[in-house]
Structure formats: structure tokens, C-alpha cells
Design a protein around this motif. Structure first.
Motif, short mmCIF file in Angstrom:
data_model
loop_
_atom_site.label_atom_id
_atom_site.label_comp_id
_atom_site.label_asym_id
_atom_site.label_seq_id
_atom_site.Cartn_x
_atom_site.Cartn_y
_atom_site.Cartn_z
N ALA A 186 14.68 12.08 17.39
CA ALA A 186 14.24 12.64 16.11
C ALA A 186 14.49 11.69 14.95
CB ALA A 186 14.92 13.98 15.87
N THR A 187 15.35 10.70 15.13
CA THR A 187 15.65 9.78 14.04
C THR A 187 14.51 8.80 13.78
OG1 THR A 187 16.67 8.17 15.56
CG2 THR A 187 18.11 9.87 14.62
N GLY A 188 13.61 8.65 14.74
CA GLY A 188 12.64 7.56 14.67
C GLY A 188 11.54 7.73 13.66
N TRP A 189 10.75 8.78 13.81
CA TRP A 189 9.52 8.86 13.04
C TRP A 189 9.70 8.96 11.53
CZ3 TRP A 189 5.15 6.98 13.53
CH2 TRP A 189 4.05 7.43 12.78
N PHE A 223 13.40 19.26 25.46
CA PHE A 223 13.34 18.00 24.71
C PHE A 223 12.63 18.21 23.37
CE2 PHE A 223 10.91 14.30 23.40
CZ PHE A 223 11.86 13.28 23.43
N LEU A 224 11.45 18.85 23.40
CA LEU A 224 10.67 19.04 22.19
C LEU A 224 11.35 19.98 21.21
CD1 LEU A 224 7.08 19.26 23.72
CD2 LEU A 224 8.04 17.38 22.39
N SER A 225 12.06 20.98 21.72
CA SER A 225 12.76 21.92 20.85
C SER A 225 13.87 21.22 20.07
CB SER A 225 13.34 23.07 21.67
OG SER A 225 12.31 23.80 22.32
N VAL A 226 14.68 20.45 20.79
CA VAL A 226 15.76 19.72 20.12
C VAL A 226 15.17 18.64 19.21
CG1 VAL A 226 17.76 18.23 20.48
CG2 VAL A 226 17.37 20.18 21.99
N TYR A 227 14.09 18.03 19.65
CA TYR A 227 13.41 17.02 18.84
C TYR A 227 12.92 17.62 17.52
CZ TYR A 227 9.85 13.50 17.63
OH TYR A 227 9.08 12.56 17.00
#
Length: 510
Positions: free
Chosen positions: A188-191, A124-128
Motif C-alpha cells: 500500500a505504500t507504493g502507489w 491481500f486486497l482488503s489489507v491493501y
């Protein structure tokens, strides 16, 4: 969108058009600012709420991973009636063993279950992290309102699909891995987007305090996600994902209908436009309809006396503020590199708590008693409650001292003894655990909140950009994405072996 990456003002969102039609007049600039703060607050809170179920259900999916290394012993220490109502404990060791011997959920209930859960987090974190890089660049070039809506609806869909694995009786590891990876891409679109939108509406004055309060959305989202997940856990762990997924998708619709990305979208001058310094006849709090005139015959803006932008003015603004910056140019902004490195350490600790704190609490005796999965999730929210205070405090102090770097560094130095104290003395009693956990949350999330909000916005409107305010999403993404890319290697080692190399030695220590 204009050609060559130049973007003209867009039309107002559908919800704003409807409100204008119903009221017959426009709102003040201050009202729009409050609405932007509120909508982006609930938007990113829902992002974090949809991430939290992973940490809550770990002990349900993999109940036996640390049972052989758990310390035993029961204390006669009694807690207050309020604590006993919120945090349900297992009064005997036999009940603890009965609780831990539940079947779990294949494939996470085997001897390598904790490692598999760690792999999902790492994926999850890698793709994020990878998605954050692209999201920042795309966000500076498209309508952030639509971009956020797509990200939130997509994220909610795949979070819910992860939970549907329970109802569909899916036991294939790669199904859950794929769902989390796609969810990470949409997350990833959020922040970068919400920071860019808030930065479009607020100048530098009191930015630390405003964004410190606003950044409470991270902790509020974690708390809400935890409460939702534990509240429906008794009906099946799948609901712990489906409801947060539905929440973020629903908020995404609100974003599409009502979020005003820039002042230009509703006919106002940009926050960074030098013409805003020239006050005209309309005061800050006067509400003016779209076609009302001032005394000198100029069509008024809703605040600060800004006149409507003509075609020439729009072209002039486009020529100075519409070009999105590239990765190298953003990386060369003074302060981006050191703050990204600083955030790496704060975020590594914060995300470890985000994903593993309920699991740790569930497998640790507090005052000689073990807490249930539900109670562990409830107790873990106090770390985020301390984080709310830390974010506001760090923002206020940095504004008063006009020293972001000193404030962030001071909080991080204080976090070191706070974490040690929580590890050593957190198991003495419930009261000690709560106080030390909140203190750790305050000092860990303080610099985390400061760097990811006020500092990112400061750097995204740095003087070296010569008035180009459209660098906000790119700079924010660089700071956050660089941290994640560096951290994911650490996470792979720490999370895949968390039971064997980190948590288990701590739990089994006398």
C-alpha cells in the motif's frame, strides 16, 4: 520535518551527494526529472512484478479445480512456428489429463482449493485497501524516499517468505494468508508515494501523455513478474515468489540512494511556486555547479534561472504548500468522488485479469488445444502489452482534447464489447485470442492508467487547494483506496466462488 506538520527541504539523497562530489557540479532540472521518472517507473514496476506470481502458480497449487468441467476436443488447426515456440500446447486429451492430475500443493489441492486461493487474494486486497488510506496520510507527512524504501523492502521480504513455504514444506493455510496480508500492507505504500513524487516534479502541461507513458510501469511490471515466475517455475513454485521479492527489495535500495522527492530537496523551487514563472538568466539546459553565479551575482539554479531559496523564502513556501490536507477536505475536491467510482469498475476488471487470467487461459481450449502453465503465463502478458498502448493513448488523447472525463468514459464504453468479444471468440484460434486480449487490455487499462495518474495528480493540485501541493498522496490514496474498499466485497464473492460461479460455466459452455 518541522513542527505542526510543516516540512522543510530535506538534504539530497546519499547517491545524489556522491554523484555531485564526483562530477564537481550539479545536474539540470531536466536531468533530475528524467531520473525521477525512471526510478519511480522501475519502483512501481517491481511492486506489480511481486504481485504477479500469485496468478502464475494458481494452476500449480490447485491443478484439478476445474478439470472435471473442461471441454475436450483437439483441433488440427496449426499455429505459426513462432507461436509454437512461445506457447507450448498439449497435443492430446490424455496428456492434458496427465498434466491436470499432478498433486498440487496442500491445502490448495482439495475441492475448495480455488476458494482458498480466492480468500488469499481477498485478504491481500482488503489489507491493501485499508493500508492505502493510512499510506496516503502518512506519505504527505514523512520523507517519501524513506517511506517507499521501507515499503519495498518489507513487501519483498514477505513475498519471498510466501515462496519459502515451498522449501520449508509448509501446508498451513494461515501461514500463506498471513504472509499475503502483511505483504498487502507494505504494498500500500507504493502507489500514493510514486504519484506524489512525480506530481512534485511535473506541472499540468502534457501531464496526460507523460503519465500515460510513465504508467506503463504497471503493465511492464506484470509482464516482468510473469516472465520471471514462469521462467523459474520448473525449479519449484517457491522461486516464483523469491525472485520477485528480491527484485523489489533491491529496487528499494536504489530508491533510498537516488530518489529526489521534491525539487526543494536539492535547492530548487517547487514546480508549483509562482516565482518559477519569472525567468532569469540561466536557460533550461545549462548545467550549473552548486556555487556558480549568474551575471547579476545571484546563485543560479540548474534550470529556469531559479535563485537559491533564502530562509524567508523557505518559510513562505512552507506556509502555502506544506500543510497536508485531511481526508474530508481531500474528499470534497470536485471530481474525486465520480472518478473514484469510475475507477472502481475499471480496476475490478483489471484486477480480475491480473489474478486469474493465466488460470483461465490454462483451463480454456484455444483452437482446440490446451496450453501449459508456463505458456499460459506467457500468453497472459499480452493483455498488459495492450494496456501499455492504452495508457499512452488515453493520456495523449486527454491532453489533446483537454478532457480527462470524456476520454476515460469513451475507453470504458469500448471495453464492454471488447470483453464480450474476447469471451465469445477468444477460443477460435491463437491469433484471435492474442488480438482480442490485447484489445481488451487497451480499453480496460486506458482509463485505469489515466485516472490513477494524470487525473489523480490534477485533483491533488486542484485550484480549490489554494496551492497546497502536498495533497497529492492523500488524493491518490483516496481514489485508489475507496475503489479497493468497495471492490473487496465484490472480490470476496467473485474470487472465492470463481470456479463454480464464473469460470466453470464459461469454460463448460459450448
Amino acid at each position: 520535518m518541522g513542527s505542526g506538520g510543516r516540512e522543510r527541504s530535506r538534504s539530497p539523497p546519499p547517491g545524489i551527494k556522491l554523484i555531485r562530489a564526483l562530477r564537481g557540479r550539479d545536474a539540470t532540472r531536466r536531468t533530475y526529472r528524467y531520473s525521477v521518472l525512471f526510478i519511480t517507473f522501475i519502483a512501481y514496476a517491481s511492486y506489480h512484478a511481486s504481485r504477479k506470481p500469485n496468478s502464475i502458480v494458481k494452476s500449480v497449487l490447485d491443478p484439478d479445480s476445474t478439470s472435471d468441467n473442461l471441454p475436450c476436443g483437439i483441433s488440427d488447426h496449426s499455429q505459426s512456428w513462432l507461436l509454437n515456440m512461445i506457447f507450448v500446447k498439449h497435443p492430446t486429451n490424455s496428456s492434458r489429463e496427465a498434466y491436470s492430475s499432478s498433486e498440487g500443493w496442500a491445502p490448495f489441492n482439495g475441492k475448495d482449493g480455488t476458494a482458498l486461493l480466492g480468500e488469499i487474494d481477498v485478504a491481500f486486497l482488503s489489507v491493501y485497501a485499508l493500508g492505502m488510506y493510512f499510506a496516503g496520510h502518512v506519505g504527505d507527512r514523512v520523507d517519501l524516499r524513506v517511506f517507499l524504501t521501507v515499503g519495498m523492502v518489507g513487501s519483498g521480504s514477505f513475498v519471498a517468505l510466501f515462496g519459502m513455504g515451498y522449501f520449508w514444506n509448509i501446508h498451513n493455510f494461515y501461514y500463506y494468508l498471513f504472509m499475503q496480508m502483511v505483504a498487502g500492507m507494505f504494498q500500500a505504500t507504493g502507489w500514493p508515494s510514486v504519484v506524489a513524487v512525480v506530481g512534485n516534479w511535473f506541472g499540468k502541461r502534457k501531464r496526460g501523455l507523460i503519465m500515460g507513458i510513465w504508467n506503463a510501469h504497471t503493465s511492464v511490471g506484470n509482464i516482468c513478474g510473469s516472465l520471471i515466475a514462469v521462467g523459474v517455475l520448473q525449479y519449484g513454485w517457491g522461486w516464483s515468489f523469491i525472485l520477485p521479492g528480491a527484485l523489489i527489495a533491491s529496487v528499494g535500495i536504489i530508491v533510498f540512494l537516488f530518489l529526489v522527492v521534491t525539487p526543494e530537496d536539492i535547492g530548487l523551487l517547487s514546480t508549483y511556486d509562482p516565482r518559477r514563472k519569472k525567468k532569469q538568466v540561466v536557460t533550461e539546459d545549462v548545467e550549473v555547479g552548486p556555487t556558480e553565479k549568474t551575471a547579476n551575482g545571484i546563485e543560479a539554479d540548474s534550470q529556469d534561472g531559479e535563485g537559491p531559496k533564502t530562509e524567508d523564502q523557505m518559510n513562505e513556501a512552507d506556509s502555502t504548500a506544506s500543510d497536508a490536507v485531511g481526508f474530508i477536505e481531500a474528499w470534497m475536491i470536485p471530481g474525486v468522488a465520480p472518478f473514484a467510482l469510475c475507477l472502481f469498475f475499471a480496476k475490478l476488471v483489471a484486477y480480475t485479469f491480473l489474478y486469474w487470467l493465466p488460470f483461465y487461459i490454462n483451463n480454456t481450449a484455444i483452437g482446440g488445444e490446451y496450453l501449459s502453465v508456463k505458456s499460459s503465463g506467457n500468453l497472459s502478458t499480452l493483455f498488459d502489452l495492450g494496456g501499455v498502448v492504452g495508457g499512452i493513448l488515453a493520456g495523449h488523447i486527454s491532453d489533446r482534447l483537454d478532457a480527462r472525463a470524456i476520454t476515460a468514459a469513451s475507453f470504458m464504453y469500448c471495453a464492454i464489447p471488447a470483453l464480450i468479444l474476447y469471451r465469445v471468440y477468444g477460443g477460435i484460434s491463437m491469433f484471435a485470442n492474442i488480438m482480442l486480449m490485447m484489445m481488451a487490455g487497451l480499453f480496460v487499462n486506458g482509463p485505469y492508467a489515466l485516472i490513477t495518474t494524470a487525473v489523480s495528480a490534477d485533483l491533488g493540485t486542484h485550484s480549490s487547494l489554494r496551492g497546497n501541493s502536498r495533497a497529492l498522496a492523500t488524493v491518490t490514496a483516496i481514489i485508489d483506496e475507496i475503489v479497493d474498499k468497495i471492490a473487496k466485497g465484490k472480490e470476496r464473492t467473485a474470487q472465492q466462488e470463481i470456479a463454480g460461479s464464473i469460470i466453470q460455466p464459461l469454460l463448460s459452455a459450448d
